[in-house]
Scaffold this active site. Structure first.
Site, PDB file in Angstrom:
ATOM      1  N   HIS A 195       0.830  -1.053  -0.120  1.00  0.00           N
ATOM      2  CA  HIS A 195      -0.089   0.219  -0.012  1.00  0.00           C
ATOM      3  C   HIS A 195       0.771   1.107  -0.246  1.00  0.00           C
ATOM      4  CE1 HIS A 195      -4.086  -1.897   0.265  1.00  0.00           C
ATOM      5  NE2 HIS A 195      -3.347  -2.826   0.973  1.00  0.00           N
ATOM      6  N   THR A 196       2.059   1.192  -0.576  1.00  0.00           N
ATOM      7  CA  THR A 196       2.856   2.278  -0.536  1.00  0.00           C
ATOM      8  C   THR A 196       2.813   2.902  -2.147  1.00  0.00           C
ATOM      9  OG1 THR A 196       4.689   0.682  -1.076  1.00  0.00           O
ATOM     10  CG2 THR A 196       4.486   1.806   1.049  1.00  0.00           C
ATOM     11  N   ASP A 197       2.530   1.872  -2.942  1.00  0.00           N
ATOM     12  CA  ASP A 197       2.548   2.200  -4.344  1.00  0.00           C
ATOM     13  C   ASP A 197       1.771   3.323  -4.840  1.00  0.00           C
ATOM     14  OD1 ASP A 197       0.210   0.893  -4.143  1.00  0.00           O
ATOM     15  OD2 ASP A 197       0.336  -0.123  -6.117  1.00  0.00           O
TER      16      ASP A 197
ATOM     17  N   SER B 193      -0.733 -13.122 -12.333  1.00  0.00           N
ATOM     18  CA  SER B 193      -0.541 -13.694 -13.667  1.00  0.00           C
ATOM     19  C   SER B 193      -0.950 -12.682 -14.688  1.00  0.00           C
ATOM     20  CB  SER B 193      -1.560 -14.789 -13.405  1.00  0.00           C
ATOM     21  OG  SER B 193      -2.865 -14.376 -13.375  1.00  0.00           O
TER      22      SER B 193
ATOM     23  N   ASP C 167       3.632  -4.547 -10.815  1.00  0.00           N
ATOM     24  CA  ASP C 167       3.743  -5.871 -11.278  1.00  0.00           C
ATOM     25  C   ASP C 167       4.093  -6.088 -12.651  1.00  0.00           C
ATOM     26  OD1 ASP C 167       2.119  -6.039  -8.997  1.00  0.00           O
ATOM     27  OD2 ASP C 167       0.341  -6.349  -9.982  1.00  0.00           O
TER      28      ASP C 167
HETATM   29  P1  ADP Z   1      -3.825 -12.182 -10.654  1.00  0.00           P
HETATM   30  O1  ADP Z   1      -3.081 -11.235 -11.586  1.00  0.00           O
HETATM   31  O2  ADP Z   1      -3.622 -11.775  -9.260  1.00  0.00           O
HETATM   32  O3  ADP Z   1      -3.325 -13.604 -11.050  1.00  0.00           O
HETATM   33  P2  ADP Z   1      -6.066 -11.317 -12.012  1.00  0.00           P
HETATM   34  O4  ADP Z   1      -7.294 -11.620 -11.746  1.00  0.00           O
HETATM   35  O5  ADP Z   1      -5.586  -9.930 -12.059  1.00  0.00           O
HETATM   36  O6  ADP Z   1      -5.261 -12.249 -10.918  1.00  0.00           O
HETATM   37  O7  ADP Z   1      -5.535 -11.897 -13.463  1.00  0.00           O
HETATM   38  C1  ADP Z   1      -6.017 -13.468 -13.697  1.00  0.00           C
HETATM   39  C2  ADP Z   1      -6.475 -13.362 -15.232  1.00  0.00           C
HETATM   40  O8  ADP Z   1      -5.451 -13.133 -16.081  1.00  0.00           O
HETATM   41  C3  ADP Z   1      -7.130 -14.799 -15.603  1.00  0.00           C
HETATM   42  O9  ADP Z   1      -8.572 -14.780 -15.058  1.00  0.00           O
HETATM   43  C4  ADP Z   1      -6.825 -14.804 -16.890  1.00  0.00           C
HETATM   44  O10 ADP Z   1      -8.092 -14.068 -17.798  1.00  0.00           O
HETATM   45  C5  ADP Z   1      -5.732 -14.075 -17.206  1.00  0.00           C
HETATM   46  N1  ADP Z   1      -4.793 -15.009 -17.385  1.00  0.00           N
HETATM   47  C6  ADP Z   1      -3.630 -15.333 -16.263  1.00  0.00           C
HETATM   48  N2  ADP Z   1      -2.868 -16.660 -16.546  1.00  0.00           N
HETATM   49  C7  ADP Z   1      -3.271 -16.905 -17.866  1.00  0.00           C
HETATM   50  C8  ADP Z   1      -3.082 -17.854 -18.839  1.00  0.00           C
HETATM   51  N3  ADP Z   1      -2.047 -18.793 -18.556  1.00  0.00           N
HETATM   52  N4  ADP Z   1      -3.830 -17.969 -19.935  1.00  0.00           N
HETATM   53  C9  ADP Z   1      -4.773 -17.074 -20.289  1.00  0.00           C
HETATM   54  N5  ADP Z   1      -5.112 -16.098 -19.404  1.00  0.00           N
HETATM   55  C10 ADP Z   1      -4.431 -15.906 -18.232  1.00  0.00           C
HETATM   56 MG    MG Z   2      -3.705  -9.311 -11.759  1.00  0.00          MG
END
Ligand code: ADP
Ligand code: MG
Length: 388
Positions: free
Chosen positions: A38-40, A130, A175
Site C-alpha cells: 500500500h505504498t505504491d 498472472s 507488477d
Molecule cells: P492475478 O493477476 O492476481 O493472478 P487477475 O484476476 O488480475 O489475477 O488476473 C487473472 C486473469 O489473467 C485470468 O482470469 C485470465 O484472464 C488471465 N490469465 C492469467 N494466466 C493466464 C493464462 N495462462 N492463460 C490465459 N489467461 C491467463
Molecule cells: Mg492481476
C-alpha cells in the site's frame, strides 16, 4: 494450474492449432512483493521479485489484419480484426491480449495481424500477478515480432495501461515493471514515483515461500478506495504544514510524529503505516545488501503488524499464517503480501528448513481453518524475454 509444457511441446501445440510453427516464443514471469505494501499509490517504495512461474506466448505474423488467439490452459480460442478491437465477454482471458493490441495501436505502433498461443503456470487470482505476466509476455513477443523497439519500462507501462484502460482494473506499475525487468537471484527496490530501480541481492542462503490462504477476497474494492482516500486526506494535511509534500512518500517519520495528532485517528493510523512502511523498504534493501536476513525478517514482521493494526487490511487467516511462521525455526520473517483481505503471505526461510515449514504450516492451517492452503516455493528469476 497445469504444468508448463517445454518450449518444444509448446511449439508443437502452436503448430497443431495454427498449421505451422511460430516465428518466436516469449516469456514473462509472475511476481511476489517482499515488502512495501500500500505504498505504491502513495508514490512510495516496493520490493518485488520475479518468480519462477511464467506465461509464455508463441506468435507468427499474418499477412492480413486478423488476430487469432488460442489459450492452451483454457482450451479456448478467440479472434478479432485490428480494425475492431473490442472486448470478448465469452472469452475474458483474451481481453488482456486485446487490451495490449489496443494500446499498441493507440500509441501509433505499427503491428499487423498475428496468430498467438498462450500458456502459463502462474497461479491465477492468487496475488502472484498472472495478469501482468500475460500482458508483458504478449508485449515482449509483439515487440520482437514487429520490431517495435520498446524498452522494458515502455513494455511495463503499456501493460499497465492495457489493464487499466481496457480490462478496467486500476493497478500500479509494480507488477508489470518487475515482470519486465526482474533479475535472477535478486529482488528490485522500485521507487514508484521516479521508476528508479535498484537491484537487491537475495543471497543463496534463503528461500521465498508463498502461502495462499485460499480465502476469497471480500470487500476489497470499497476498502481499497477508503484507504486511498484516507491516505490522500493525510497527505493534503501534511502539505498545508510542509508545502513540498505531494504524497505521503514525502513525509518523514519525524514530521509524522510532530503532526499526527492533528489528523483524525483513523487517518493518522493509515498515514503511520505508509510512512513507516516506506522506511522499512529502504532499510530492508540495506539489510539484504549486508546479508543481514534476520533484520529483513524483523522488518517483514513489523510490516505485517502495521498492516494489521494501522492499515487494517489483514484477515484472521493471514494473521494466523504469519503467527505460525513467527515461532518456527529457520524462518527469518513473514508478512501478508498483496492488497490484503485474503490472498497470500510471503516468508523468508532457510533452504534446509523449507520442507518442514511447508508441511507444518499447511497441516496446522488446515486444522485451524478447514482450508487447504496452496504453497509455492519461489526462486527469483529474470524478467521477460524471447526464448525461442
Ligand atoms: P492475478 O493477476 O492476481 O493472478 P487477475 O484476476 O488480475 O489475477 O488476473 C487473472 C486473469 O489473467 C485470468 O482470469 C485470465 O484472464 C488471465 N490469465 C492469467 N494466466 C493466464 C493464462 N495462462 N492463460 C490465459 N489467461 C491467463
Ligand atoms: Mg492481476
Amino acid at each position: 494450474m497445469t504444468r508448463l509444457p517445454t518450449v518444444e511441446a509448446f511449439r508443437e501445440a502452436f503448430g497443431a492449432a495454427f498449421g505451422s510453427p511460430p516465428d518466436l516464443i516469449a516469456r514473462a514471469p509472475g511476481r511476489v512483493n517482499l515488502i512495501g505494501e500500500h505504498t505504491d499509490y502513495n508514490d512510495g517504495f516496493v520490493m518485488p521479485m520475479a518468480i519462477d512461474r511464467e506465461v509464455r506466448v508463441a506468435v507468427r505474423r499474418r499477412t492480413d489484419r486478423l488476430v487469432r488467439l488460442v489459450s492452451v490452459n483454457y482450451h479456448a480460442h478467440s479472434e478479432f480484426s485490428l480494425d475492431d478491437v473490442a472486448h470478448d465477454p465469452a472469452q475474458p482471458w483474451s481481453n488482456y491480449e486485446r487490451g495490449v493490441v489496443r494500446i499498441l495501436l493507440d500509441s501509433g505502433a505499427i503491428v499487423g495481424g498475428f496468430d498467438m498461443a498462450i500458456v502459463g503456470d502462474v497461479p491465477q487470482g492468487a496475488g502472484l500477478s498472472s495478469s501482468a505476466a500475460v500482458e508483458v509476455a504478449t508485449l515482449t513477443a509483439l515487440n520482437s515480432l514487429f520490431g517495435l523497439g520498446l524498452a522494458p519500462f515502455e513494455v511495463a507501462k503499456m501493460g499497465q495501461r492495457a489493464e487499466r484502460e481496457f480490462v478496467g482494473v486500476s493497478c500500479g506499475i509494480m507488477d508489470q515493471a518487475i515482470s519486465a525487468v526482474g533479475r535472477a537471484g535478486h529482488a528490485m527496490l522500485l521507487d514508484c514515483r521516479s521508476l528508479e530501480t535498484t537491484l537487491v541481492p537475495l543471497g543463496s542462503d534463503v528461500a521465498v515461500v508463498v502461502t495462499d490462504t485460499a480465502v476469497t477476497r471480500g470487500l476489497v474494492g470499497s476498502a481499497y478506495n477508503d484507504r486511498r482516500a484516507e491516505c490522500e486526506d493525510a497527505s493534503a494535511h501534511f502539505a498545508t504544514v510542509y508545502p513540498s509534500v505531494r504524497a505521503l512518500r514525502d513525509v518523514s517519520e519525524v514530521q509524522f510524529q510532530a503532526h499526527a495528532n492533528e489528523l483524525a485517528q483513523v487517518v493518522a493510523k493509515r498515514a503511520r503505516h505508509v510512512v513507516t512502511e516506506n522506511a522499512r523498504v529502504i532499510n530492508a534493501g540495506e539489510a539484504f545488501r549486508r546479508g543481514d536476513l534476520p533484520e529483513v525478517g524483523r522488518l517483514m514482521y513489523a510490516s505485517h503488524d502495521s498492516l494489521r493494526d494501522d492499515f487494517e487490511v489483514t484477515v484472521p487467516e493471514l494473521d494466523f499464517l504469519v503467527d505460525l511462521s513467527r515461532s518456527r525455526a529457520g524462518v527469518f520473517g513473514a508478512r501478508m503480501t498483496g492488497a490484503g483481505f485474503g490472498g497470500c503471505i510471503v516468508a523468508l526461510v532457510k533452504p534446509e528448513a523449507v520442507a518442514s515449514y511447508v508441511e507444518q504450516i499447511a497441516a496446522e492451517y488446515r486444522t485451524e481453518t478447514g482450508l487447504i492452503p496452496r504453497v509455492f516455493v519461489c526462486h527469483a528469476t529474470d524478467g521477460a524475454g524471447v526464448i525461442g
